[in-house]
Write a protein that holds these residues in place. Structure first.
Motif, PDB file in Angstrom:
ATOM      1  N   ASN A 220      56.920  51.307  41.338  1.00  0.00           N
ATOM      2  CA  ASN A 220      57.226  51.077  40.400  1.00  0.00           C
ATOM      3  C   ASN A 220      55.493  49.980  39.625  1.00  0.00           C
ATOM      4  O   ASN A 220      54.967  50.358  38.845  1.00  0.00           O
ATOM      5  CB  ASN A 220      58.634  49.854  39.840  1.00  0.00           C
ATOM      6  CG  ASN A 220      58.340  48.884  40.513  1.00  0.00           C
ATOM      7  OD1 ASN A 220      57.776  47.756  39.619  1.00  0.00           O
ATOM      8  ND2 ASN A 220      58.687  48.720  41.384  1.00  0.00           N
ATOM      9  N   THR A 221      55.356  49.839  40.793  1.00  0.00           N
ATOM     10  CA  THR A 221      54.055  48.828  41.021  1.00  0.00           C
ATOM     11  C   THR A 221      52.672  49.602  40.365  1.00  0.00           C
ATOM     12  O   THR A 221      52.220  49.572  39.730  1.00  0.00           O
ATOM     13  CB  THR A 221      53.353  47.799  41.792  1.00  0.00           C
ATOM     14  OG1 THR A 221      55.222  46.787  41.824  1.00  0.00           O
ATOM     15  CG2 THR A 221      52.332  46.431  41.762  1.00  0.00           C
ATOM     16  N   PRO A 260      46.063  42.496  42.717  1.00  0.00           N
ATOM     17  CA  PRO A 260      46.077  41.003  42.824  1.00  0.00           C
ATOM     18  C   PRO A 260      46.797  40.405  42.296  1.00  0.00           C
ATOM     19  O   PRO A 260      47.447  39.216  42.126  1.00  0.00           O
ATOM     20  CB  PRO A 260      44.862  41.135  43.374  1.00  0.00           C
ATOM     21  CG  PRO A 260      44.038  42.269  42.461  1.00  0.00           C
ATOM     22  CD  PRO A 260      45.533  43.318  42.685  1.00  0.00           C
ATOM     23  N   HIS A 261      46.817  40.819  40.866  1.00  0.00           N
ATOM     24  CA  HIS A 261      46.865  39.970  39.037  1.00  0.00           C
ATOM     25  C   HIS A 261      48.786  39.901  39.679  1.00  0.00           C
ATOM     26  O   HIS A 261      49.766  39.012  39.508  1.00  0.00           O
ATOM     27  CB  HIS A 261      46.638  40.351  38.543  1.00  0.00           C
ATOM     28  CG  HIS A 261      47.554  40.120  37.057  1.00  0.00           C
ATOM     29  ND1 HIS A 261      47.186  38.948  36.775  1.00  0.00           N
ATOM     30  CD2 HIS A 261      48.569  40.583  36.542  1.00  0.00           C
ATOM     31  CE1 HIS A 261      48.390  38.224  35.320  1.00  0.00           C
ATOM     32  NE2 HIS A 261      49.054  39.490  35.024  1.00  0.00           N
ATOM     33  N   PHE A 262      49.572  40.975  39.524  1.00  0.00           N
ATOM     34  CA  PHE A 262      51.175  40.736  39.837  1.00  0.00           C
ATOM     35  C   PHE A 262      51.595  40.865  41.453  1.00  0.00           C
ATOM     36  O   PHE A 262      52.694  39.717  41.066  1.00  0.00           O
ATOM     37  CB  PHE A 262      51.205  42.622  39.055  1.00  0.00           C
ATOM     38  CG  PHE A 262      53.092  42.883  39.245  1.00  0.00           C
ATOM     39  CD1 PHE A 262      54.073  41.976  38.050  1.00  0.00           C
ATOM     40  CD2 PHE A 262      53.455  42.892  39.950  1.00  0.00           C
ATOM     41  CE1 PHE A 262      54.960  42.171  38.568  1.00  0.00           C
ATOM     42  CE2 PHE A 262      55.119  43.358  40.225  1.00  0.00           C
ATOM     43  CZ  PHE A 262      55.810  42.687  38.930  1.00  0.00           C
ATOM     44  N   LEU A 347      46.178  32.525  43.182  1.00  0.00           N
ATOM     45  CA  LEU A 347      45.219  34.156  43.044  1.00  0.00           C
ATOM     46  C   LEU A 347      45.302  34.541  41.300  1.00  0.00           C
ATOM     47  O   LEU A 347      44.618  35.393  40.874  1.00  0.00           O
ATOM     48  CB  LEU A 347      45.925  34.284  43.848  1.00  0.00           C
ATOM     49  CG  LEU A 347      45.552  36.495  43.901  1.00  0.00           C
ATOM     50  CD1 LEU A 347      44.102  36.724  43.790  1.00  0.00           C
ATOM     51  CD2 LEU A 347      45.801  37.870  45.288  1.00  0.00           C
ATOM     52  N   PHE A 348      46.632  34.551  41.190  1.00  0.00           N
ATOM     53  CA  PHE A 348      46.986  34.722  39.866  1.00  0.00           C
ATOM     54  C   PHE A 348      46.293  33.889  38.784  1.00  0.00           C
ATOM     55  O   PHE A 348      45.749  34.838  37.730  1.00  0.00           O
ATOM     56  CB  PHE A 348      48.626  34.316  39.324  1.00  0.00           C
ATOM     57  CG  PHE A 348      49.152  34.531  38.279  1.00  0.00           C
ATOM     58  CD1 PHE A 348      49.165  35.622  38.011  1.00  0.00           C
ATOM     59  CD2 PHE A 348      48.843  32.886  37.061  1.00  0.00           C
ATOM     60  CE1 PHE A 348      49.517  35.707  36.906  1.00  0.00           C
ATOM     61  CE2 PHE A 348      49.513  33.714  35.754  1.00  0.00           C
ATOM     62  CZ  PHE A 348      50.577  35.046  35.405  1.00  0.00           C
ATOM     63  N   ARG A 349      46.419  32.577  38.667  1.00  0.00           N
ATOM     64  CA  ARG A 349      45.566  32.140  38.065  1.00  0.00           C
ATOM     65  C   ARG A 349      43.933  32.577  37.500  1.00  0.00           C
ATOM     66  O   ARG A 349      43.134  32.552  36.503  1.00  0.00           O
ATOM     67  CB  ARG A 349      45.272  30.366  37.756  1.00  0.00           C
ATOM     68  CG  ARG A 349      47.044  29.662  38.059  1.00  0.00           C
ATOM     69  CD  ARG A 349      46.428  28.505  38.202  1.00  0.00           C
ATOM     70  NE  ARG A 349      47.857  28.415  37.847  1.00  0.00           N
ATOM     71  CZ  ARG A 349      47.982  26.637  38.168  1.00  0.00           C
ATOM     72  NH1 ARG A 349      47.523  25.933  38.566  1.00  0.00           N
ATOM     73  NH2 ARG A 349      49.597  26.569  37.694  1.00  0.00           N
TER      74      ARG A 349
END
Length: 413
Positions: A220-221, A260-262, A347-349
């Protein structure tokens, strides 16, 4: 003696605190709607609380404690008894459409439109942006409609408007139908058919493939990354009317950025995803989650270097994006090595800063700018050619030109 009195006082205090809690619990149970799978064997009228006599006879206690059986109230059923901060309809529908996510989708669509090798038209730009936003709002509404039972089990989503009952499922579906119809009509009649087809395909992919696949497979990703890569293609097609290599590079960067975001976002939400039954890489295969985040962050740097080669940007773009992409890869590497909440959060920020900065550099280093439409330019050229031809001196035919055909006379010249 004093010890015995203190014990009695503590027991009386605890009892006076527990009894109201029991009564409130019975009231909440009585307000819940029984289902076929869970029916009470004891009628609600027979519910009572065993209250000590010395508390019932105490006149200082409220009526709810001295006569608990008569104080039971049968309240109407509500989806959640914890609906707090009730807001107006506008705010509720903004939450239903996931306004921040929809805004990010619209921004990437605007970026695709601005980077396309064609003239900028304000009316088409506005119709493309607004139509894409409405289609995205419809997709998010349908997604929340399908995931109400699972969102209620996650701390991050348990306060959504459908879970808490602020919006009924019928209104959510109606909002989705109206938004999708209006948005696709604006894309088809106000932009072009290719943009409308991309929007309709993305709506189907998100609601009918990605949403159910979240509980079936970690693939799904990858499907969700395709959904995130289509909006810039819609903007590009809305401006140029077609797709070329430059559009594929832009969509590839958006596709790679999703991982990398999700993956960094889902790393700290593993308990929630596991409780709700979602099959995410962070839950089922943590090693693959870390490796994928690192690989696709490197892929973003490679695609940024290809943009000048494909004649989308100048070569300054590759130089300017090098430190930005290098730091993004560094954070992905730290996440791959440590895999803790701190590295994933960093990483997310930074991913929220990385994408807008990359789009701005794309726009600042665009190779060609078009301020007039090609058709207008061609019409001006034809008009100038006609005026030049009309300005040429006209000579009257003489001699053999009056008798011989035009082709022969032209050849003799």
């Amino acid at each position: 003696m004093f010890r015995r009195l203190s014990k009695l006082t503590i027991c009386d205090h605890l009892t006076t605190q527990i009894i109201p809690a029991q009564i409130n619990l019975i009231r909440c149970s009585a307000s819940a709607r029984p289902t076929d799978n869970c029916k009470s064997a004891v009628p609600l009228e027979a519910l009572s609380v065993a209250v000590p006599a010395h508390i019932l006879n105490n006149e200082q206690q409220p009526q709810a404690i001295r006569n608990p059986t008569k104080s039971l109230e049968f309240l109407p059923w509500m989806p959640s008894p914890y609906t707090s901060n009730a807001s107006g309809p506008l705010s509720q529908y903004k939450k239903l459409s996931k306004f921040r996510l929809t805004s990010l989708v619209v921004i990437t669509t605007m970026g695709g439109y601005a980077l396309a090798p064609a003239a900028f038209d304000l009316a088409t730009f506005a119709m493309c942006s607004l139509g894409t936003g409405l289609v995205s709002a419809a997709a998010n509404s349908i997604n929340q409609y399908h995931e109400v039972p699972f969102d209620s089990q996650m701390s991050r989503t348990k306060n959504r408007v459908l879970v808490t009952g602020q919006i009924t499922p019928l209104k959510a579906v109606g909002f989705a139908v109206v938004s999708a119809t209006t948005g696709l009509s604006m894309l088809y009649f106000g932009v072009n058919g290719l943009t409308a087809a991309l929007g309709a395909g993305n709506l189907f992919l998100y609601t009918s493939v990605y949403t159910p696949m979240k509980r079936m497979s970690i693939a799904n990703t990858w499907v969700g990354s395709i959904v995130g890569a289509i909006p810039p293609l819609m903007g590009w097609a809305g401006c140029a009317g077609s797709l070329d290599a430059g559009a594929m590079i832009l969509a590839g960067i958006l596709y790679a950025w999703q991982f990398p975001h999700f993956n960094a976002l889902s790393w700290n939400l593993r308990p929630d995803y596991s409780r709700a039954g979602y099959r995410m890489m962070a839950v089922t295969n943590p090693g693959l989650c870390r490796r994928t985040a690192l690989r696709y962050s490197v892929a973003i740097g490679a695609l940024s270097l290809l943009a000048p080669v494909a004649d989308v940007t100048n070569y300054w773009f590759a130089l300017e994006t090098l430190p930005l992409n290098a730091y993004f890869c560094y954070l992905a590497y730290k996440f791959h090595q440590k895999s803790d909440s701190g590295s994933s959060r960093k990483l997310f920020r930074f991913s929220l800063i990385h994408l807008p900065a990359l789009m701005l550099l794309f726009l600042a280093n665009k190779k060609h700018w078009y301020f007039k439409d090609d058709t207008e330019t061609n019409e001006e050229t034809v008009k100038s050619d006609k005026s030049l031809i009309s300005a040429l001196p006209k000579s009257t035919p003489s001699g053999l030109e009056k008798v011989l055909p035009v082709a022969v006379t032209e050849g003799s010249r």
